[in-house]
Design a protein around this motif. Structure first.
Motif, PDB file in Angstrom:
ATOM      1  N   SER A   1       1.941   4.897   1.094  1.00  0.00           N
ATOM      2  CA  SER A   1       1.867   5.929   2.185  1.00  0.00           C
ATOM      3  C   SER A   1       1.149   7.263   1.634  1.00  0.00           C
ATOM      4  CB  SER A   1       2.993   6.258   2.765  1.00  0.00           C
ATOM      5  OG  SER A   1       3.724   4.911   3.444  1.00  0.00           O
TER       6      SER A   1
ATOM      7  N   ARG B   1       2.019  14.557  10.245  1.00  0.00           N
ATOM      8  CA  ARG B   1       1.808  13.171  10.144  1.00  0.00           C
ATOM      9  C   ARG B   1       0.474  12.724  10.091  1.00  0.00           C
ATOM     10  NH1 ARG B   1       4.576  12.219  13.840  1.00  0.00           N
ATOM     11  NH2 ARG B   1       6.658  11.321  13.104  1.00  0.00           N
ATOM     12  N   GLU B   2       0.220  11.969   9.147  1.00  0.00           N
ATOM     13  CA  GLU B   2      -1.021  11.447   8.634  1.00  0.00           C
ATOM     14  C   GLU B   2      -1.057  10.197   8.573  1.00  0.00           C
ATOM     15  OE1 GLU B   2      -3.800  14.140   5.978  1.00  0.00           O
ATOM     16  OE2 GLU B   2      -3.215  12.690   4.639  1.00  0.00           O
ATOM     17  N   THR B   3      -2.217   9.354   9.011  1.00  0.00           N
ATOM     18  CA  THR B   3      -2.444   8.015   8.726  1.00  0.00           C
ATOM     19  C   THR B   3      -3.710   7.709   8.028  1.00  0.00           C
ATOM     20  OG1 THR B   3      -1.176   7.425  10.856  1.00  0.00           O
ATOM     21  CG2 THR B   3      -2.668   5.951  10.099  1.00  0.00           C
ATOM     22  N   ASP B   4      -3.503   6.908   6.945  1.00  0.00           N
ATOM     23  CA  ASP B   4      -4.868   6.389   6.287  1.00  0.00           C
ATOM     24  C   ASP B   4      -5.539   5.336   7.327  1.00  0.00           C
ATOM     25  OD1 ASP B   4      -6.493   5.021   4.492  1.00  0.00           O
ATOM     26  OD2 ASP B   4      -5.266   5.555   2.862  1.00  0.00           O
ATOM     27  N   SER B   5      -6.931   5.355   7.587  1.00  0.00           N
ATOM     28  CA  SER B   5      -7.238   4.573   8.384  1.00  0.00           C
ATOM     29  C   SER B   5      -7.621   3.002   7.750  1.00  0.00           C
ATOM     30  CB  SER B   5      -8.894   5.361   9.078  1.00  0.00           C
ATOM     31  OG  SER B   5      -9.403   5.449   7.810  1.00  0.00           O
ATOM     32  N   THR B   6      -7.795   3.314   6.596  1.00  0.00           N
ATOM     33  CA  THR B   6      -8.141   1.891   5.800  1.00  0.00           C
ATOM     34  C   THR B   6      -6.715   1.162   5.692  1.00  0.00           C
ATOM     35  OG1 THR B   6      -9.861   2.889   4.411  1.00  0.00           O
ATOM     36  CG2 THR B   6      -8.916   1.089   3.509  1.00  0.00           C
ATOM     37  N   THR B   7      -5.618   1.783   5.301  1.00  0.00           N
ATOM     38  CA  THR B   7      -4.640   1.026   5.068  1.00  0.00           C
ATOM     39  C   THR B   7      -3.488   0.932   6.351  1.00  0.00           C
ATOM     40  OG1 THR B   7      -3.017   2.877   4.265  1.00  0.00           O
ATOM     41  CG2 THR B   7      -4.547   1.524   2.392  1.00  0.00           C
ATOM     42  N   THR B   8      -3.619   1.855   7.248  1.00  0.00           N
ATOM     43  CA  THR B   8      -3.011   2.302   8.343  1.00  0.00           C
ATOM     44  C   THR B   8      -1.724   2.821   7.950  1.00  0.00           C
ATOM     45  OG1 THR B   8      -2.094  -0.332   8.619  1.00  0.00           O
ATOM     46  CG2 THR B   8      -4.290   0.173   9.666  1.00  0.00           C
ATOM     47  N   CYS B   9      -1.288   2.966   6.744  1.00  0.00           N
ATOM     48  CA  CYS B   9      -0.152   3.629   6.336  1.00  0.00           C
ATOM     49  C   CYS B   9      -0.064   5.029   6.550  1.00  0.00           C
ATOM     50  CB  CYS B   9       0.146   3.289   4.855  1.00  0.00           C
ATOM     51  SG  CYS B   9       0.189   1.631   4.386  1.00  0.00           S
ATOM     52  N   THR B  10       1.250   5.597   7.051  1.00  0.00           N
ATOM     53  CA  THR B  10       1.604   6.892   7.468  1.00  0.00           C
ATOM     54  C   THR B  10       2.324   7.623   6.629  1.00  0.00           C
ATOM     55  OG1 THR B  10       0.925   6.169   9.930  1.00  0.00           O
ATOM     56  CG2 THR B  10       2.323   8.267   9.454  1.00  0.00           C
TER      57      THR B  10
ATOM     58  N   GLN C   1       0.919  -1.110  -0.107  1.00  0.00           N
ATOM     59  CA  GLN C   1      -0.013   0.103   0.126  1.00  0.00           C
ATOM     60  C   GLN C   1       1.069   1.106  -0.006  1.00  0.00           C
ATOM     61  OE1 GLN C   1      -3.276  -0.497  -0.179  1.00  0.00           O
ATOM     62  NE2 GLN C   1      -3.565  -2.356   0.808  1.00  0.00           N
TER      63      GLN C   1
END
Length: 362
Positions: free
Chosen positions: A29, A92-101, A27
């Protein structure tokens, strides 16, 4: 966006061997960045906050670092909260679907704002004027990570509209004293401009009167009746206003030309002003004396005094009551003419007819 790779593992120890593989999903980031509304990365203490704007498809991240303030859902960088220094700000930002930051960083620089002031000693033509910066007030000694982060990058003395001189700086961000010899009498608008790290700039302006110097002799006394002009006398107000309290000319009260507080109107409450005479060289006189004509009509507690300036730039009252002829008539004037502190003396009250006052100077 998802990409796939296949990982394969093989094993062989000379007796046994084998292999296996498995598919891996990769995935991406979040691609993040941020900016400030001003587009700048340098600030001064005492300056305003600037809005931080994240650029990403999610815009759900968090800022961190010194100087971060959040108000009503908007994030700001506040140089007064961070203090001086080099401050790394992280988004810093995290994708809640993939948990990638995804992460973005920038460095903001905060320096001290100079507090510029200076004093002037002198004011006579043919004598150099001494300009003395107030280095104690300047305040460019801010420490970050064990070192002084401030650095004076420019000092300019604007001595007239077309005269600019570069000043010098000693160690520890101390501005050197400066002398200048003016070529003509008059009123000059002087500025001292100081830049810290070429960004944080402060200016202090001062109105400087340079008076002509007159040598007085027994055979050539100084005698001025002001009928042919103001006599190279210059008026000034304490508050620096462009409408001086003291005015030269004739008025409805007096047909001859004089210096007076408001020629055609009464002076206003709390006004405070003076007139500079020329500078006098009395070294050729054995027994110098000053003589002047005056009239007065002051409000209660108001008055005037005559002062002289020493080589150090300090002003002193000239004379005492009951000494000389018609010299001062009050030994306490509440308005403190000339800024006198103890027993402010001078002329006060009403004398509508002209009086002649004299005082010995030796």
């Amino acid at each position: 966006q998802v990409t796939y790779d296949t990982l394969q593992y093989s094993y062989d120890n000379g007796f046994c061997s084998g292999d296996t593989s498995f598919r891996v999903a990769v995935q991406l980031s979040p691609q993040v960045s941020f900016s400030l509304d001003s587009g700048q990365d340098t600030f001064c203490l005492g300056g305003v906050s600037d809005t931080l704007r994240p650029q990403s498809s999610l815009s759900s991240g968090i800022f961190s670092g010194f100087g971060i303030n959040v108000f009503d859902g908007t994030t700001f960088f506040n140089p007064n909260a961070s203090g001086v220094g080099e401050h790394v700000i992280t988004y810093r930002e995290t994708d809640s679907t993939t948990t990638c930051t995804g992460t973005a960083q920038a460095t903001f620089y905060v320096y001290g704002m100079p507090k510029v002031d200076y004093a002037v000693s002198g004011g006579c033509l043919l004598d150099s004027i001494l300009f003395v910066p107030d280095n104690d007030l300047l305040g460019l000694d801010n420490i970050f990570n064990g070192r002084v982060i401030d650095s004076i990058t420019s000092v300019q003395w604007v001595l007239d509209s077309n005269i600019v001189v570069q000043g010098s700086v000693a160690d520890s961000n101390q501005i050197d004293r400066f002398r200048y010899l003016y070529g003509g009498a008059g009123i000059y608008q002087v500025q001292l401009i100081v830049a810290n790290q070429a960004y944080c700039v402060d200016t202090h302006a001062l109105r400087l009167v340079v008076s002509p110097t007159i040598a007085v002799h027994d055979t050539l006394p100084y005698d001025e009746d002001f009928e042919n002009g103001a006599g190279n006398w210059f008026a000034e107000n304490r508050d620096g206003s462009t409408s001086p309290l003291c005015e030269w000319g004739s008025s409805s009260r007096h047909s001859s030309s004089i210096w007076e507080t408001r020629l055609d109107t009464a002076y206003r409450a709390s006004e405070d002003g003076w007139v500079y005479s020329p500078c006098f060289d009395l070294s050729h006189l054995d027994r110098p004396m000053i003589s002047l004509d005056y009239f007065m009509n002051t409000y209660a507690n108001d008055g005037a005094a005559l002062e002289f300036q020493t080589d150090t730039g300090t002003w002193h009252r000239l004379g005492e009551q009951e000494r000389g002829i018609n010299w001062f008539n009050s030994n306490f004037i509440a308005a403190q003419p000339g800024g006198q502190d103890a027993l402010p003396s001078g002329w006060s009250g009403t004398k509508v007819n002209w009086q002649n006052a004299r005082y010995k100077l030796d």
